[in-house]
Design a protein around this motif. Sequence first.
Motif, PDB file in Angstrom:
ATOM      1  N   TRP A 136      -1.117  -1.442   2.366  1.00 34.49           N
ATOM      2  CA  TRP A 136      -2.276  -0.976   1.594  1.00 34.49           C
ATOM      3  C   TRP A 136      -3.518  -1.000   2.486  1.00 34.49           C
ATOM      4  CZ3 TRP A 136      -2.823  -0.528  -4.040  1.00 34.49           C
ATOM      5  CH2 TRP A 136      -1.601  -0.605  -4.721  1.00 34.49           C
ATOM      6  N   SER A 137      -4.486  -0.217   2.105  1.00 32.05           N
ATOM      7  CA  SER A 137      -5.792  -0.330   2.739  1.00 32.05           C
ATOM      8  C   SER A 137      -6.473  -1.607   2.230  1.00 32.05           C
ATOM      9  CB  SER A 137      -6.652   0.892   2.434  1.00 32.05           C
ATOM     10  OG  SER A 137      -6.906   1.013   1.041  1.00 32.05           O
ATOM     11  N   GLU A 159      -8.418  -0.559  -3.722  1.00 31.66           N
ATOM     12  CA  GLU A 159      -7.899   0.021  -2.493  1.00 31.66           C
ATOM     13  C   GLU A 159      -6.663   0.871  -2.830  1.00 31.66           C
ATOM     14  OE1 GLU A 159      -9.328   0.161   0.273  1.00 31.66           O
ATOM     15  OE2 GLU A 159     -10.918  -1.309  -0.022  1.00 31.66           O
ATOM     16  N   ALA A 160      -6.061   1.482  -1.807  1.00 33.81           N
ATOM     17  CA  ALA A 160      -4.987   2.447  -2.030  1.00 33.81           C
ATOM     18  C   ALA A 160      -3.713   2.057  -1.293  1.00 33.81           C
ATOM     19  CB  ALA A 160      -5.435   3.844  -1.582  1.00 33.81           C
ATOM     20  N   VAL A 197      -9.281   0.157   6.600  1.00 35.32           N
ATOM     21  CA  VAL A 197      -9.876  -1.024   5.977  1.00 35.32           C
ATOM     22  C   VAL A 197     -10.467  -0.681   4.610  1.00 35.32           C
ATOM     23  CG1 VAL A 197     -10.302  -2.255   8.121  1.00 35.32           C
ATOM     24  CG2 VAL A 197     -12.047  -0.676   7.220  1.00 35.32           C
ATOM     25  N   HIS A 198     -10.634   0.618   4.357  1.00 36.20           N
ATOM     26  CA  HIS A 198     -11.097   1.033   3.033  1.00 36.20           C
ATOM     27  C   HIS A 198     -10.726   2.487   2.795  1.00 36.20           C
ATOM     28  CE1 HIS A 198     -13.332   1.395  -0.637  1.00 36.20           C
ATOM     29  NE2 HIS A 198     -14.039   2.393  -0.152  1.00 36.20           N
ATOM     30  N   THR A 199     -10.329   2.791   1.565  1.00 33.46           N
ATOM     31  CA  THR A 199     -10.006   4.153   1.163  1.00 33.46           C
ATOM     32  C   THR A 199     -10.590   4.427  -0.210  1.00 33.46           C
ATOM     33  OG1 THR A 199      -7.900   3.975   2.358  1.00 33.46           O
ATOM     34  CG2 THR A 199      -8.151   5.823   0.858  1.00 33.46           C
ATOM     35  N   MET A 238      -4.838  -4.068   8.185  1.00 31.58           N
ATOM     36  CA  MET A 238      -3.434  -4.443   8.092  1.00 31.58           C
ATOM     37  C   MET A 238      -2.635  -3.655   9.115  1.00 31.58           C
ATOM     38  SD  MET A 238      -0.709  -4.287   4.918  1.00 31.58           S
ATOM     39  CE  MET A 238      -1.803  -5.084   3.754  1.00 31.58           C
ATOM     40  N   ARG A 239      -1.745  -4.334   9.817  1.00 33.35           N
ATOM     41  CA  ARG A 239      -0.922  -3.705  10.846  1.00 33.35           C
ATOM     42  C   ARG A 239       0.475  -3.405  10.291  1.00 33.35           C
ATOM     43  NH1 ARG A 239      -3.016  -8.413  12.949  1.00 33.35           N
ATOM     44  NH2 ARG A 239      -0.940  -9.349  12.755  1.00 33.35           N
TER      45      ARG A 239
END
Length: 799
Positions: free
Chosen positions: A69-70, A115-116, A212-214, A234-235
């Motif tokens: 997820w973002s 987030e998405a 980091v954001h969507t 996130m990796r």
Amino acid sequence: MKAKILFFYLSCVLFLPALAQENKALKLWYTKPAGQFEEALPLGNGCLGAMVYGGITQERISLNEATLWSGKPIDAANINPNAHKYLQPIRDALFAEDYKKADSLQHFMQGPYSEAYMPLGYLFFNFDHKGEASNYKRELDIQNAISKVTYQIDGTTYMRETFVSNPDQVVIFRLTATGKNKLNFTTHFNSKLIAKSQGKNKLLTMKGWAPVHTEPNYRGNIPNAVVNDTLNAMRFTSALRVLKTDGQQSASDTTLRISNATEAILVLSMATSFNGFDKHPAREGKDETALANRYSKRASRKSYQKLKDAHIKDFREYFDRVSIQLGDTQNEELETVDRLNRYATGKTDNSLIALFYQYSRYLLISSSSPDGIPANLQGLWNESIRPPWSSNYTTNINAEMNYWGAETGNLSEMHKPLFSFIERLSKTGAITAKNYFNAGGWVCNHNSDIWAMTNPVGDSGEGDPSWANWPMGGVWLSTHLWEHYAFNLDKKYLKKQAYPLMKGAVQFCLDFLTTDQKGNLVTAPSTSPENVYITDKGYRGQTLYGSTADLGMIRELFVDYLKSAAVLGLDLDFQKKVKEALEKIYPYQVGKDGNLQEWYHDWKDQDPRHRHLSHLFAAYPGASITSSATPALADAVRRSLQIRTNDGTGWAIAWRINLWARMQNGERAYDAVKKLMRFVGKDAAIKMGGGGVYTNLFGAHPPFQIDGNFGGGAGIAEMLLQSHQGYVELLPALPVEWQSGSIKGFVTRGGFVVDMDWKAGKLISAKVYSRNGGTCEVKYAGQLKKLDTKAKRSYDINF
């Protein structure tokens, strides 16, 4: 004597599979490759997801990992900490009947969007084929959870088999060539996210970062809709290695090549750095590369057959518990697209309905493993960085609908990820309850995500109150906690997990409820999700006090809590408070049109055919309105359904199926089933209404939302078996179109497993297996029979 004992054992052991349908009844199949996502075939193990397109010169596999997820953990304490200061001014405005002012003030009680859910990427296979393909077929065997593609070129038969293993946490590909020609192909990764691929030592890897954001897709083309920051993101890692081949293999910078082979078996692993909803995925994340390599190496030590056998055994432990036959088995010989087209012209295909039901169970097993992340708005499968509605957890119906069929469908274990999610929500939700409502307990609003976000959304004022401000998400979710107990009677679960969470949601309600001018307890502010009212003065508003939806959900939660507290013998003083509050809740009202009022006052809806049916919650999934105990209110529910009609988006039609089933009107329920099964067809993803199913039987909002599949499956089960009125009722809403059929392995409250057969619309045999013992009352055609059962015993029922 030994034969009798063996028969008894085989019929009664809980976890032995029910008699499974013939495999041809459990396949989706096609004669050409998928051209878009809604035609591809889904595979998954609750964590890893794959969509198989089945191309000839190029195969495309869309890849997902459930935790990708973002975003990052939320700072709930600092999200609009002064929102509660607007609570009393809103209430004052409401009780002064100044609804415009209340709507305006609601915007000050909003926070950021969720987030998405992210797509990991694609795996491509490029084949060195020469010549035209013939005898093409791609299929999804939902009983064994295996995708298969076959075709012939120049006298050689090519076959590709794909499955996602839960025991080994990998995706397995087997490719073969039978004939004079060989397999020659390259394979490579690609991603819409920031990612890098590398081929080395016959291993192909892709490493990348989520945003980091969507921003939600419905906000349109706004600045910074997708924000990337690889230091704080996130990796993820995906790793592809060759398990076995009789050809030559090599790796370049970004590709893996197989040459002159008759067989190639590849293992794909995927992992992310997600380490919990409260851990920063970059600074405190897991070592995703080590995880992916561990899964890959472990699987590579096993033969293909062992991997496949373990996968099938694991999947069928769940899938084979239930079977369903509704007739029209001759249509199983037809391609799935042909069946959908025939059905669209008005021809019956009851076997297609049975397949759709089993497909809903297949999708739940594939997208919701017991120890994993709950199924999101698209289950597990997504290809967009800004997917529809962020592919998040929409708690004003959609997240809950995903699990409506879990218990009846004998998939109780797949319900568990939702309970773990509720636990996480209760932690952030306690802060939101205090900041926004100055209340104890915990709350969840309209949207959430993997970070357990609980605040009202709306970009701190941009959202419409009709959907942004809705604090009943935790209330609705908590009713699932009791449902799981009602079907399983697991007191340990009830005491350790369910009861504390339910009590926290109840505490919020006790603190949030307020008194109207008549002395009734109501919610204020209140909305009826996503709908708009018209007052007697003509104002079109969204905020009110005492919506029927709110009060129906709270009433259901209070009743569930009291039953839980009674079972456990806990909190007598608190029980007293809940009982007193329950008695004071504003009662259901019947409007002048004979409908169940949606609003506190008898106002009109701006959209009389609105997709949401939140005010009918008490009839389904709740049970405070039933055909036997509250017949007048049940009639009002029927009238409301007539006004709303059976049209709507996919999930909205699914809700109508369940409600008509509860109202025991098989023909109306079946009419909704037909509408849910409308073939949407190619290129329909861009449309925004109409409902139906896509080529791959995914539910169409449109666009794709998986709740249509899950809710539709639950509705089909509800037409055939019910247990919400204190007894088990057989064939309560059987339509005339389903003249003959059988079900095996359906489950009822109390832990009773039901098998039954019917012909010419009449029950001919029924059997109940008792998991826990106890009294089981069974009703059919107005007759009620009482069974005193012993645990792990089967009983024939004769009417």
